[in-house]
Motif scaffolding. Structure first.
Motif, PDB file in Angstrom:
ATOM      1  N   ASN A 239       0.820  -1.221   0.000  1.00 32.99           N
ATOM      2  CA  ASN A 239       0.000   0.000   0.000  1.00 32.99           C
ATOM      3  C   ASN A 239       0.850   1.265   0.000  1.00 32.99           C
ATOM      4  N   ARG A 252       1.257   6.979  -1.747  1.00 36.83           N
ATOM      5  CA  ARG A 252       0.830   7.309  -0.384  1.00 36.83           C
ATOM      6  C   ARG A 252       1.423   8.645   0.048  1.00 36.83           C
ATOM      7  N   ARG A 297      -8.806  -0.014   0.408  1.00 40.87           N
ATOM      8  CA  ARG A 297      -7.834  -0.545   1.376  1.00 40.87           C
ATOM      9  C   ARG A 297      -6.573   0.324   1.394  1.00 40.87           C
ATOM     10  N   ALA A 301      -4.986   2.732   4.530  1.00 41.79           N
ATOM     11  CA  ALA A 301      -3.613   2.596   5.015  1.00 41.79           C
ATOM     12  C   ALA A 301      -2.865   3.892   5.029  1.00 41.79           C
TER      13      ALA A 301
END
Length: 302
Positions: A239, A252, A297, A301
């Motif tokens: 992630n 991210r 998901r 995260a």
């Protein structure tokens, strides 16, 4: 020129030696024309039948190979081959059970000789599995049971397999059949390119699951996969990278703020807002619903 009384054993040995040399880890697939033009002792000896799924050559009593035709995920296979709960492949007879090809499978079972199985990855391209063995003839179902591994040859196929044996056999099939077929179908669909960075070194490419295969709906279908290099596959699984349902890549937020070396900058951070390189066939595109589930998901995260 006749090849002699031990034709079967010589052809099997020569063919499997050739396949081991021809099908490397980087390029484990083989084209139909190559299989039809196989040479032994100065003559052409096809390893597959030009029209049928079972190859039982003249002069041999037992079948030499079986073939599963490529079909797209939205089409039905010509024969309903499937893997049963015991982990063994069931390969259907072709028409009349007394047809010479089906009888060749019976003889292969009786003589316990190894066969080759060619699984269609795309049109005219096959992933070979060898050696495989016929371990049961199931006449009422017009099929045979096929073991993909030496360990599976010793399983009971009469319905009394223990739970431990069944799970072990299923794991063998997942490792030796489902995962390799999934990888090849995904990488072929993406033309051996990482969908994120466009790296073309096939040995460095993986078939990344959108929904992991340990989950019930994490099916080994091209629409549940993306061709990714090993770095981007790991980043996707962790992630660090996410993919929106519109195929746009996101990095991210905390990773975007990091300062490190060129790999982070060029290999990860510069993926932000790029779009996946998609397969030519729309049917092979990642399923937007699966992408959305996986993207949620990723967001959780962050």
């Amino acid at each position: 020129m006749p090849l002699g009384d031990d034709l079967g054993s010589r052809v099997r040995a020569a063919a499997m030696t050739w396949l081991r040399q021809r099908c490397t880890p980087e390029n484990p697939v083989v084209w139909r024309d190559e299989l039809l033009s196989f040479q032994i002792e100065g003559r052409t000896f096809p390893l597959i039948d030009n029209r049928l799924g079972i190859r039982k050559p003249q002069g041999m009593t037992a079948a030499l190979s079986i073939l599963t035709t490529y079909t797209s995920e939205d089409a039905r296979a010509p024969y309903e081959d499937s893997v049963s709960d015991d982990g063994l492949l069931r390969y259907k007879f072709q028409g009349n059970p007394q047809h010479y090809t089906n009888m060749g499978l019976r003889v292969a079972f009786e003589q316990r000789v190894p066969l080759m199985w060619f699984f269609g990855i795309k049109q005219s391209l096959y992933l070979p599995f060898f050696p495989v063995w016929i371990v049961a003839v199931e006449t009422e179902q017009s099929q045979v049971a096929v073991a993909l591994d030496e360990a599976q040859r010793h399983l009971s196929v009469d319905g009394v397999t223990s739970e431990i044996e069944r799970r072990y056999s299923q794991r063998i099939t997942k490792q030796r059949l489902h995962q390799p077929v999934f990888r090849q179908r995904v990488i072929q669909a993406y033309e051996s390119v990482c969908a994120m960075c466009h790296l073309r070194h096939r040995s460095l490419l993986d078939a990344a699951h959108i929904i992991p295969d340990r989950e019930a709906h994490g099916v080994p279908a091209v629409s549940n996969g993306v061709s990714l290099c090993k770095i981007h596959h790991a980043a996707y699984d962790e992630n660090i990278l996410g993919v929106r349902p519109d195929y746009v890549i996101e990095v991210r937020a905390d990773i975007l703020k990091e300062i490190d070396g060129p790999m982070l900058k060029h290999g990860i951070q510069e993926m932000q807002n790029l779009k996946l390189k998609l397969p030519r066939r729309r049917a092979d595109h990642p399923d937007p619903e699966l992408l959305e589930e996986r993207y949620e998901r990723f967001r959780a995260a962050v």
